[in-house]
Design an enzyme around this catalytic site. Structure first.
Site, mmCIF file in Angstrom:
data_model
loop_
_atom_site.group_PDB
_atom_site.id
_atom_site.type_symbol
_atom_site.label_atom_id
_atom_site.label_comp_id
_atom_site.label_asym_id
_atom_site.label_seq_id
_atom_site.Cartn_x
_atom_site.Cartn_y
_atom_site.Cartn_z
ATOM 1 N N GLU A 121 0.826 -1.207 0.000
ATOM 2 C CA GLU A 121 0.000 0.000 0.000
ATOM 3 C C GLU A 121 0.864 1.263 0.000
ATOM 4 O O GLU A 121 0.482 2.291 -0.534
ATOM 5 C CB GLU A 121 -0.914 -0.009 1.238
ATOM 6 C CG GLU A 121 -2.339 0.389 0.931
ATOM 7 C CD GLU A 121 -3.303 0.080 2.066
ATOM 8 O OE1 GLU A 121 -4.350 -0.516 1.771
ATOM 9 O OE2 GLU A 121 -3.034 0.414 3.232
ATOM 10 N N HIS A 128 8.585 -27.200 0.396
ATOM 11 C CA HIS A 128 7.902 -28.346 -0.199
ATOM 12 C C HIS A 128 6.721 -27.904 -1.050
ATOM 13 O O HIS A 128 5.849 -28.707 -1.364
ATOM 14 C CB HIS A 128 7.438 -29.300 0.913
ATOM 15 C CG HIS A 128 8.577 -29.744 1.785
ATOM 16 N ND1 HIS A 128 9.303 -30.892 1.547
ATOM 17 C CD2 HIS A 128 9.155 -29.155 2.860
ATOM 18 C CE1 HIS A 128 10.259 -31.004 2.460
ATOM 19 N NE2 HIS A 128 10.199 -29.958 3.265
ATOM 20 N N LYS A 156 -14.061 1.196 -2.327
ATOM 21 C CA LYS A 156 -14.847 1.592 -1.155
ATOM 22 C C LYS A 156 -16.129 2.303 -1.578
ATOM 23 O O LYS A 156 -17.223 1.975 -1.102
ATOM 24 C CB LYS A 156 -14.043 2.557 -0.266
ATOM 25 C CG LYS A 156 -13.035 1.894 0.633
ATOM 26 C CD LYS A 156 -12.502 2.938 1.624
ATOM 27 C CE LYS A 156 -11.348 2.381 2.418
ATOM 28 N NZ LYS A 156 -10.687 3.385 3.248
HETATM 29 O O1 PA5 Z 1 -3.565 1.284 6.288
HETATM 30 C C1 PA5 Z 1 -4.644 1.801 6.101
HETATM 31 O O2 PA5 Z 1 -4.795 3.040 6.073
HETATM 32 C C2 PA5 Z 1 -5.894 0.958 5.931
HETATM 33 O O3 PA5 Z 1 -5.596 -0.397 5.906
HETATM 34 C C3 PA5 Z 1 -6.845 1.226 7.087
HETATM 35 O O4 PA5 Z 1 -6.213 0.914 8.292
HETATM 36 C C4 PA5 Z 1 -8.119 0.404 6.937
HETATM 37 O O5 PA5 Z 1 -8.741 0.726 5.729
HETATM 38 C C5 PA5 Z 1 -9.073 0.664 8.089
HETATM 39 O O6 PA5 Z 1 -9.384 2.036 8.178
HETATM 40 P P1 PA5 Z 1 -10.068 2.610 9.460
HETATM 41 O O7 PA5 Z 1 -9.129 2.471 10.599
HETATM 42 O O8 PA5 Z 1 -10.359 4.052 9.163
HETATM 43 O O9 PA5 Z 1 -11.339 1.827 9.697
#
Ligand code: PA5
Length: 474
Positions: free
Chosen positions: A301, A330, A444
């Protein structure tokens, strides 16, 4: 002290698939670039999206540890089950800490042996999974008086966490009443803004902060990771000590002495110059395996970006892959050695298994197995790792090895800081913003549209138009 060995990433070991050692030596372009980034990171640490760098240090550290321990002291006595509701950065660190620092059989241990409640981190909206977790909690605790739900969401808008939260809130109200249900919830969210903040204020939930400027994937050393860890008996002071110690090592301008700078430089350059666009993390330890899941999110990410900081299209990033030694010897190693040479490997091993080690018994007269008898499993797994490392060098597959002196909270803290800081270096080398995730947004908002959220109707139309039925289904 955690160590990083990058000799197998050099041309002296893996020929044309490795980096020329001179290109990392003092005075080289990489060394000068890394030193410049180290100086730059000193000016940005603790600011904007690099406030995660402050988490192992005071004043943030002592405030968080104090608040976490206070709530643990209130909620842990009599708690049989802890259910963490969250996803992505609000779950993967919790899972990794628990897996790394408690036995793999934690939830199966008798209550008087465990140092805390059973823990379930939901991390999805698979109904069968959530139902199974809730059923397991209610089987041991029908009126939910001994179950704590830890809702973790910085925004409160994440569909997965919101759905989990609405479900457990209703169950708690049915069990404990409207007024009493807050006793079963500890929420971790933005201290000032957001949907979850408003809900917590209105419902009177106990809360801990996701600190400002700390994104989900960099939040494991904040209350996000610390609360569930402390509930399950993990030494959070030692965890933060380890992170602080690694942070100091990574403030070194000399590339050869800075583990995060070396790690980032080697992995990014192997990608860019040698075509190793897949980065496989392969711990030789079941306990450390789920740290690879945490790493996958961090690396993917943070670095997988279409645009650089100047707005130019670069389509950069590396595909992080997890593998487990020896299990995947394996399963995957045939591909890793003889398939496309497009991977760099990050082995993770354990120097000293200490009291966890297990001796293989002697006594059976079977000559072909004699070499095993009287040796330990720790010796065997470490020999297999070294043998695989050798086999990869033979096939000119570059690798680095991160070695845990022992698995404990201090070394896990070092590991987390190493990879978080390496990600900051990698972002600078790639000239991208390591702290945003614009590509996650479309899925989203399309989900909001498909689920009927007001204001997102056009997204349903867009999805239905793009994915209209065709004859290409058999
Ligand atoms: O790393 C990130 O920003 C995402 O993985 C968020 O942690 C995830 O989408 C959850 O978001 P939130 O904490 O706002 O529910």
């Amino acid at each position: 002290m955690l160590t990083l060995d990058y000799a197998n990433a050099l041309s002296t070991r893996v020929g044309a698939h490795g980096l020329d050692p001179a290109s990392l030596a003092p005075g080289s372009e990489s060394a000068r670039h890394a030193a410049a980034i180290t100086r730059d990171l000193r000016t940005t640490r603790g600011k904007d999206w690099e406030r995660w760098r402050d988490l192992p240090f005071d004043p943030a550290r002592s405030a968080h540890v104090r608040d976490v321990k206070k709530i643990v002291a209130e909620r842990k006595p009599g708690c049989a089950n802890l259910v963490v509701l969250g996803i992505g950065g609000s779950a993967l660190g919790n899972i990794a800490l628990q897996a790394a620092l408690n036995p793999t059989t934690w939830n199966l241990l008798p209550e008087n042996v465990r140092k805390g409640p059973r823990i379930f981190v939901v991390d999805n909206v698979d109904p069968a999974n959530l139902r199974a977790v809730l059923d397991a909690c209610r089987a041991s605790d029908p009126d939910l008086k001994k179950t704590q739900f830890n809702v973790v969401s910085k925004s409160g808008e994440t569909a997965e966490t919101a759905a989990q939260f609405l479900t457990v809130r209703q169950l708690l109200i049915e069990a404990l009443g409207e007024k009493g249900h807050a006793k079963g919830i500890v929420a971790i969210t933005d201290p000032e803004r957001g949907t979850m903040r408003s809900i917590c204020d209105a419902q009177g939930y106990v809360t801990l902060p996701v600190p400002d400027g700390v994104g989900g994937r960099f939040s494991v050393l904040s209350p996000v990771g610390l609360f569930s860890a402390a509930m399950c008996g993990i030494d959070i002071d030692a965890l933060l000590d380890g992170a602080a110690a690694m942070d100091k090592r990574c403030d070194e301008e000399d590339l050869s002495k800075n583990p995060a700078a070396i790690l980032a430089t080697v992995l990014v350059r192997l990608g860019q110059e040698k075509g190793k666009f897949n980065h496989v993390m392969m711990p030789y330890s079941n306990q450390l395996y789920l740290l690879a899941d945490w790493f996958r999110q961090l690396w993917a990410e943070s670095l997988g970006k279409r645009h650089n900081v100047r707005g130019e299209e670069v389509y950069t990033g590396f595909t992080p892959i997890k593998a487990l030694g020896t299990t995947d010897q394996h399963s995957q190693v045939q591909l890793y050695r003889e398939g496309p040479n497009d991977k760099a490997f990050v082995f993770v091993d354990v120097q000293d298994w200490g009291a966890q080690d297990l001796t293989i018994p002697e006594g059976l007269d079977a000559p072909p197995l004699r070499y095993l008898q009287g040796r330990t499993f720790g010796q065997l797994i470490n020999a297999e790792k070294r043998a695989t490392e050798f086999a990869f060098v033979e096939s000119e597959r570059p690798s680095v090895t991160v070695t845990f002196p022992r698995i404990n909270a201090h070394s896990v803290g070092e590991f987390i800081a190493l990879f978080e800081i390496a990600t900051a270096y990698a972002g600078r080398i790639l000239e991208i913003d390591a702290y945003d995730q614009p590509a996650v947004e479309t899925g989203k908002v399309a989900t909001f549209g498909l689920m009927g959220r007001e204001g997102y109707e056009e997204w349903k139309q867009k999805v239905d138009a793009a994915l209209a039925p065709t004859k290409h289904v058999i």
